[in-house]
Design a protein around this motif. Structure first.
Motif, PDB file in Angstrom:
ATOM      1  N   GLN A 254       1.933  -2.154   2.091  1.00  0.00           N
ATOM      2  CA  GLN A 254       0.549  -2.578   1.922  1.00  0.00           C
ATOM      3  C   GLN A 254      -0.327  -1.381   1.520  1.00  0.00           C
ATOM      4  O   GLN A 254      -1.167  -1.485   0.620  1.00  0.00           O
ATOM      5  CB  GLN A 254       0.055  -3.169   3.230  1.00  0.00           C
ATOM      6  CG  GLN A 254      -1.067  -4.153   3.021  1.00  0.00           C
ATOM      7  CD  GLN A 254      -1.526  -4.760   4.337  1.00  0.00           C
ATOM      8  OE1 GLN A 254      -0.951  -4.482   5.405  1.00  0.00           O
ATOM      9  NE2 GLN A 254      -2.548  -5.592   4.268  1.00  0.00           N
ATOM     10  N   ALA A 255      -0.087  -0.265   2.169  1.00  0.00           N
ATOM     11  CA  ALA A 255      -0.865   0.942   1.843  1.00  0.00           C
ATOM     12  C   ALA A 255      -0.624   1.358   0.392  1.00  0.00           C
ATOM     13  O   ALA A 255      -1.553   1.759  -0.310  1.00  0.00           O
ATOM     14  CB  ALA A 255      -0.488   2.068   2.798  1.00  0.00           C
ATOM     15  N   LEU A 256       0.599   1.235  -0.049  1.00  0.00           N
ATOM     16  CA  LEU A 256       0.908   1.589  -1.449  1.00  0.00           C
ATOM     17  C   LEU A 256       0.270   0.584  -2.410  1.00  0.00           C
ATOM     18  O   LEU A 256      -0.220   0.963  -3.483  1.00  0.00           O
ATOM     19  CB  LEU A 256       2.419   1.661  -1.663  1.00  0.00           C
ATOM     20  CG  LEU A 256       3.108   2.885  -1.053  1.00  0.00           C
ATOM     21  CD1 LEU A 256       4.620   2.724  -1.081  1.00  0.00           C
ATOM     22  CD2 LEU A 256       2.698   4.160  -1.787  1.00  0.00           C
ATOM     23  N   ALA A 257       0.257  -0.675  -1.999  1.00  0.00           N
ATOM     24  CA  ALA A 257      -0.347  -1.700  -2.858  1.00  0.00           C
ATOM     25  C   ALA A 257      -1.843  -1.415  -3.037  1.00  0.00           C
ATOM     26  O   ALA A 257      -2.395  -1.588  -4.125  1.00  0.00           O
ATOM     27  CB  ALA A 257      -0.134  -3.084  -2.249  1.00  0.00           C
ATOM     28  N   HIS A 258      -2.485  -0.942  -1.983  1.00  0.00           N
ATOM     29  CA  HIS A 258      -3.905  -0.581  -2.084  1.00  0.00           C
ATOM     30  C   HIS A 258      -4.113   0.570  -3.066  1.00  0.00           C
ATOM     31  O   HIS A 258      -5.200   0.759  -3.593  1.00  0.00           O
ATOM     32  CB  HIS A 258      -4.441  -0.143  -0.711  1.00  0.00           C
ATOM     33  CG  HIS A 258      -4.742  -1.287   0.196  1.00  0.00           C
ATOM     34  ND1 HIS A 258      -5.626  -2.286  -0.125  1.00  0.00           N
ATOM     35  CD2 HIS A 258      -4.255  -1.609   1.420  1.00  0.00           C
ATOM     36  CE1 HIS A 258      -5.677  -3.161   0.863  1.00  0.00           C
ATOM     37  NE2 HIS A 258      -4.848  -2.779   1.809  1.00  0.00           N
ATOM     38  N   ASN A 259      -3.083   1.347  -3.246  1.00  0.00           N
ATOM     39  CA  ASN A 259      -3.169   2.521  -4.129  1.00  0.00           C
ATOM     40  C   ASN A 259      -2.491   2.273  -5.476  1.00  0.00           C
ATOM     41  O   ASN A 259      -2.074   3.214  -6.145  1.00  0.00           O
ATOM     42  CB  ASN A 259      -2.497   3.732  -3.462  1.00  0.00           C
ATOM     43  CG  ASN A 259      -3.384   4.363  -2.425  1.00  0.00           C
ATOM     44  OD1 ASN A 259      -4.447   4.885  -2.755  1.00  0.00           O
ATOM     45  ND2 ASN A 259      -2.970   4.304  -1.180  1.00  0.00           N
ATOM     46  N   ALA A 260      -2.416   1.012  -5.855  1.00  0.00           N
ATOM     47  CA  ALA A 260      -1.658   0.661  -7.069  1.00  0.00           C
ATOM     48  C   ALA A 260      -2.184   1.383  -8.305  1.00  0.00           C
ATOM     49  O   ALA A 260      -1.403   1.743  -9.197  1.00  0.00           O
ATOM     50  CB  ALA A 260      -1.697  -0.845  -7.278  1.00  0.00           C
ATOM     51  N   ASP A 261      -3.483   1.598  -8.384  1.00  0.00           N
ATOM     52  CA  ASP A 261      -4.013   2.223  -9.594  1.00  0.00           C
ATOM     53  C   ASP A 261      -4.292   3.719  -9.425  1.00  0.00           C
ATOM     54  O   ASP A 261      -4.970   4.329 -10.248  1.00  0.00           O
ATOM     55  CB  ASP A 261      -5.287   1.498 -10.057  1.00  0.00           C
ATOM     56  CG  ASP A 261      -6.376   1.598  -9.009  1.00  0.00           C
ATOM     57  OD1 ASP A 261      -6.060   1.943  -7.848  1.00  0.00           O
ATOM     58  OD2 ASP A 261      -7.546   1.336  -9.344  1.00  0.00           O
ATOM     59  N   ALA A 262      -3.789   4.296  -8.357  1.00  0.00           N
ATOM     60  CA  ALA A 262      -3.983   5.750  -8.171  1.00  0.00           C
ATOM     61  C   ALA A 262      -3.058   6.517  -9.120  1.00  0.00           C
ATOM     62  O   ALA A 262      -2.009   6.015  -9.532  1.00  0.00           O
ATOM     63  CB  ALA A 262      -3.679   6.125  -6.729  1.00  0.00           C
ATOM     64  N   ASP A 263      -3.450   7.730  -9.480  1.00  0.00           N
ATOM     65  CA  ASP A 263      -2.568   8.594 -10.279  1.00  0.00           C
ATOM     66  C   ASP A 263      -1.605   9.353  -9.359  1.00  0.00           C
ATOM     67  O   ASP A 263      -0.473   9.654  -9.730  1.00  0.00           O
ATOM     68  CB  ASP A 263      -3.396   9.615 -11.070  1.00  0.00           C
ATOM     69  CG  ASP A 263      -4.428   8.941 -11.956  1.00  0.00           C
ATOM     70  OD1 ASP A 263      -4.074   7.905 -12.557  1.00  0.00           O
ATOM     71  OD2 ASP A 263      -5.573   9.424 -12.036  1.00  0.00           O
ATOM     72  N   LEU A 264      -2.121   9.648  -8.194  1.00  0.00           N
ATOM     73  CA  LEU A 264      -1.300  10.406  -7.239  1.00  0.00           C
ATOM     74  C   LEU A 264      -1.558   9.876  -5.833  1.00  0.00           C
ATOM     75  O   LEU A 264      -2.715   9.786  -5.396  1.00  0.00           O
ATOM     76  CB  LEU A 264      -1.674  11.902  -7.295  1.00  0.00           C
ATOM     77  CG  LEU A 264      -0.968  12.823  -6.299  1.00  0.00           C
ATOM     78  CD1 LEU A 264       0.539  12.869  -6.553  1.00  0.00           C
ATOM     79  CD2 LEU A 264      -1.541  14.242  -6.360  1.00  0.00           C
ATOM     80  N   VAL A 265      -0.480   9.504  -5.152  1.00  0.00           N
ATOM     81  CA  VAL A 265      -0.601   9.091  -3.750  1.00  0.00           C
ATOM     82  C   VAL A 265       0.071  10.148  -2.902  1.00  0.00           C
ATOM     83  O   VAL A 265       1.263  10.436  -3.077  1.00  0.00           O
ATOM     84  CB  VAL A 265       0.073   7.718  -3.507  1.00  0.00           C
ATOM     85  CG1 VAL A 265      -0.086   7.304  -2.049  1.00  0.00           C
ATOM     86  CG2 VAL A 265      -0.504   6.659  -4.433  1.00  0.00           C
ATOM     87  N   LEU A 266      -0.706  10.743  -2.028  1.00  0.00           N
ATOM     88  CA  LEU A 266      -0.156  11.788  -1.149  1.00  0.00           C
ATOM     89  C   LEU A 266       0.037  11.195   0.238  1.00  0.00           C
ATOM     90  O   LEU A 266      -0.895  10.620   0.808  1.00  0.00           O
ATOM     91  CB  LEU A 266      -1.121  12.976  -1.086  1.00  0.00           C
ATOM     92  CG  LEU A 266      -1.300  13.741  -2.400  1.00  0.00           C
ATOM     93  CD1 LEU A 266      -2.509  14.673  -2.331  1.00  0.00           C
ATOM     94  CD2 LEU A 266      -0.035  14.533  -2.723  1.00  0.00           C
ATOM     95  N   MET A 267       1.230  11.355   0.752  1.00  0.00           N
ATOM     96  CA  MET A 267       1.565  10.716   2.026  1.00  0.00           C
ATOM     97  C   MET A 267       1.822  11.776   3.092  1.00  0.00           C
ATOM     98  O   MET A 267       2.730  12.600   2.951  1.00  0.00           O
ATOM     99  CB  MET A 267       2.827   9.872   1.813  1.00  0.00           C
ATOM    100  CG  MET A 267       3.014   8.807   2.821  1.00  0.00           C
ATOM    101  SD  MET A 267       4.250   7.680   2.151  1.00  0.00           S
ATOM    102  CE  MET A 267       5.522   7.976   3.288  1.00  0.00           C
ATOM    103  N   ASP A 268       1.022  11.734   4.150  1.00  0.00           N
ATOM    104  CA  ASP A 268       1.208  12.678   5.256  1.00  0.00           C
ATOM    105  C   ASP A 268       2.099  12.024   6.308  1.00  0.00           C
ATOM    106  O   ASP A 268       2.047  10.810   6.513  1.00  0.00           O
ATOM    107  CB  ASP A 268      -0.162  13.016   5.867  1.00  0.00           C
ATOM    108  CG  ASP A 268      -0.113  14.234   6.775  1.00  0.00           C
ATOM    109  OD1 ASP A 268       0.886  14.991   6.711  1.00  0.00           O
ATOM    110  OD2 ASP A 268      -1.065  14.448   7.550  1.00  0.00           O
ATOM    111  N   THR A 269       2.904  12.823   6.944  1.00  0.00           N
ATOM    112  CA  THR A 269       3.757  12.303   8.017  1.00  0.00           C
ATOM    113  C   THR A 269       3.576  13.174   9.247  1.00  0.00           C
ATOM    114  O   THR A 269       3.174  14.335   9.141  1.00  0.00           O
ATOM    115  CB  THR A 269       5.245  12.321   7.595  1.00  0.00           C
ATOM    116  OG1 THR A 269       5.623  13.671   7.284  1.00  0.00           O
ATOM    117  CG2 THR A 269       5.496  11.438   6.383  1.00  0.00           C
ATOM    118  N   GLY A 270       3.853  12.605  10.383  1.00  0.00           N
ATOM    119  CA  GLY A 270       3.702  13.368  11.621  1.00  0.00           C
ATOM    120  C   GLY A 270       4.799  14.417  11.744  1.00  0.00           C
ATOM    121  O   GLY A 270       5.930  14.193  11.314  1.00  0.00           O
TER     122      GLY A 270
END
Ligand SMILES: Nc1nc2c(ncn2[C@@H]2O[C@H](COP(=O)(O)OP(=O)(O)OP(=O)(O)O)[C@@H](O)[C@H]2O)c(=O)[nH]1
Ligand SMILES: [Mg+2]
Length: 478
Positions: free
Chosen positions: A356-372
């Motif tokens: 779902q989070a990725l779907a919200h970012n469908a039109d982003a050029d870059l999605v940066l994902m932080d992890t614990g």
């Protein structure tokens, strides 16, 4: 346990190894002032505390590595239970802040470093020579889709066969001519060509030779042969935490004269460190990049630096996702940066939420994902990370490694993290460490490119694309 004193680390090492043999283990080293009055005007000497060989048993086989579905995992974990050299304690210099640049940056954008007064503990023990395959796109590890299957990993061999004396194991020029990923030599060959398979095998052999250097203990006679600039380079590299065998091989290449030697040293180090692989984001082609790694290494800070760089300086549409809901205030930390940068942040509670989070970012050029952050020993949380990566299927997974990490812990940490699909290293805290050589040791053993080096807490300034780092300056301190 015996103590040896000499004007330099190298000379003390030679004394110790001459008497106790090459299996002697240096357990401590320090500078002491000898002679003088009231502690003044004395001569500074290096004192080594040395024990007879205490090597643990060599690890004889690689564990099968789990990996997330479809992730471009290295095809084998290096098999060894062996610590790398101990970080020398010493002084670290502050780095001058500079603005980050995308793509190739000026060679002068170096990370200045202080030089430690103390010397590193000698690496000890043996290790099997399996080397993880480099990232997709690297000639040495083309995926099945882009070329023939990689050559099988070499099996772990008995210690004596794997680690013969350095002079036998290493050809005269162990560091030159290794076509690291992205180098012209590797790019010239078409995928699938017969030459490519040969080149891949050759590269694997050379990589093994370099890997051996990281854990080999030099022959004292070889150390005695080092003169002039070569000797200076050897001592500086040891001070910077570079493994003995590697330091010796590099210093043998630079010659005795500083003027010519500096250029040779720069070339050797650049070749060994390999071309940098910063994120290649561009408008209209979404790229998902995850940062993973142990606790407190600087993942969130680096992510914020990257977000600021790509959003503000490159003008790209950046989206943030954090899966770090484990630690109280972790989300707030990233939300603060997201608010300042006016970019969206989505929180992922369970691995499956990531879609779902990725779907919200469908039109982003870059999605940066932080992890614990998580300890590589925490099986439950490592499994959870693996699940998250399997769900998210990021294009790139960058393993964030602090240069302050105790080298004794590095190998196990890497063995646990790399199979999760890691395809880049980010090295952090170059400003704090007196042993940046850790990255050279790691890079020599695990053939994955470095994307960034960070050298301070300042967002976004203290971030260097790896191809802008002057490694010679970083390791030599000048
Ligand atoms: N000196 C220095 N400090 C840094 C660098 N990068 C991050 N830090 C600091 O390291 C500390 C931890 O940084 P975080 O970004 O929170 O680390 P993390 O890996 O996200 O931590 P967890 O999420 O708890 O695992 C903070 O105080 C940062 O300012 C660096 O390159 N140099
Ligand atoms: Mg964090």
């Amino acid at each position: 346990m015996k103590k040896y004193m000499a004007p330099t680390y190298a000379e003390a090492l030679i004394l110790a190894k001459n008497e106790l043999g090459t299996d002697a283990v240096i357990v401590d080293s320090r500078k002491v002032r000898v002679g003088g009055i009231f502690g003044l005007f004395g001569r500074v000497m290096t004192e080594l505390t040395v024990a007879a060989d205490q090597r643990p048993q060599p690890y004889r086989g690689a564990r099968p590595a789990a990996r997330p579905r479809g992730a471009t995992a290295p095809s084998g974990a290096p098999a060894s239970a062996q610590p790398a050299p101990t970080v020398p304690q010493g002084i670290s210099a502050d780095a001058a802040p500079a603005v980050v640049h995308g793509g190739p940056a000026p060679a002068a954008a170096a990370v200045p470093q202080g030089v430690s007064a103390a010397a590193p503990v000698a690496p000890q023990g043996v290790s099997a020579a399996a080397v993880p395959q480099p990232v997709a796109g690297a000639a040495a590890s083309a995926s099945p889709a882009s070329g023939p299957a990689p050559a099988p990993e070499p099996a772990a061999a008995p210690a004596a066969a794997v680690w013969p004396a350095l002079s036998d194991a290493v050809p005269a020029s162990p560091l030159s001519g290794i076509p690291l990923p992205g180098s012209p030599a590797s790019a010239a060959l078409a995928p699938g060509s017969a030459d490519l398979a040969g080149l891949r095998r050759e590269m694997a052999d050379l990589r093994q030779a370099v890997t051996r250097l990281v854990e080999a203990r030099p022959d004292p006679a070889a150390l005695l042969e080092l003169k002039g600039y070569a000797r200076k380079v050897y001592e500086r590299l040891l001070d910077a935490g570079v493994a003995e065998g590697l330091a010796l091989a590099i210093s043998r290449k630079v010659g005795t004269h500083a003027t010519k030697g500096r250029a040779l040293l720069r070339a050797e180090l650049n070749q060994l460190m390999g071309p940098g692989a910063p994120i290649q984001a561009e408008a209209g082609r979404r790229r998902v990049v995850a940062l993973i790694g142990p606790t407190g290494v600087g993942k969130t800070t680096t992510l914020a630096k990257l977000a600021a760089h790509f959003a503000l300086e490159r003008g790209l549409k950046v989206g943030l996702i954090t899966a770090d809901t484990f630690r109280i205030a972790a989300v707030d930390q990233l939300r603060t940066y997201a608010d300042i940068l006016a970019i969206p942040l989505y929180t992922v509670e369970r691995p499956t939420d990531v879609h779902q989070a990725l779907a919200h970012n469908a039109d982003a050029d870059l999605v940066l994902m932080d992890t614990g952050g998580r300890s590589h020993k925490d099986e439950e949380r490592m499994a959870e990370l693996q699940e998250l990566l399997a769900e998210a299927q990021p294009d790139e997974v960058h393993l964030v490694v602090s240069l302050n990490t105790n080298p004794r812990d590095v190998r196990r940490m890497l063995e646990r993290y790399l199979p999760l699909g890691v395809n880049r290293f980010i090295f952090t805290k170059a400003d704090e460490t007196s042993a940046p050589g850790l990255m050279l040791n790691i890079r020599a053993q695990w053939d994955l490119p470095i994307s960034y080096v960070t050298d301070g807490q300042s967002v976004p300034d203290d971030l260097r694309p790896a191809d802008s780092v002057d490694y010679s300056k970083l390791f030599m301190g000048a």
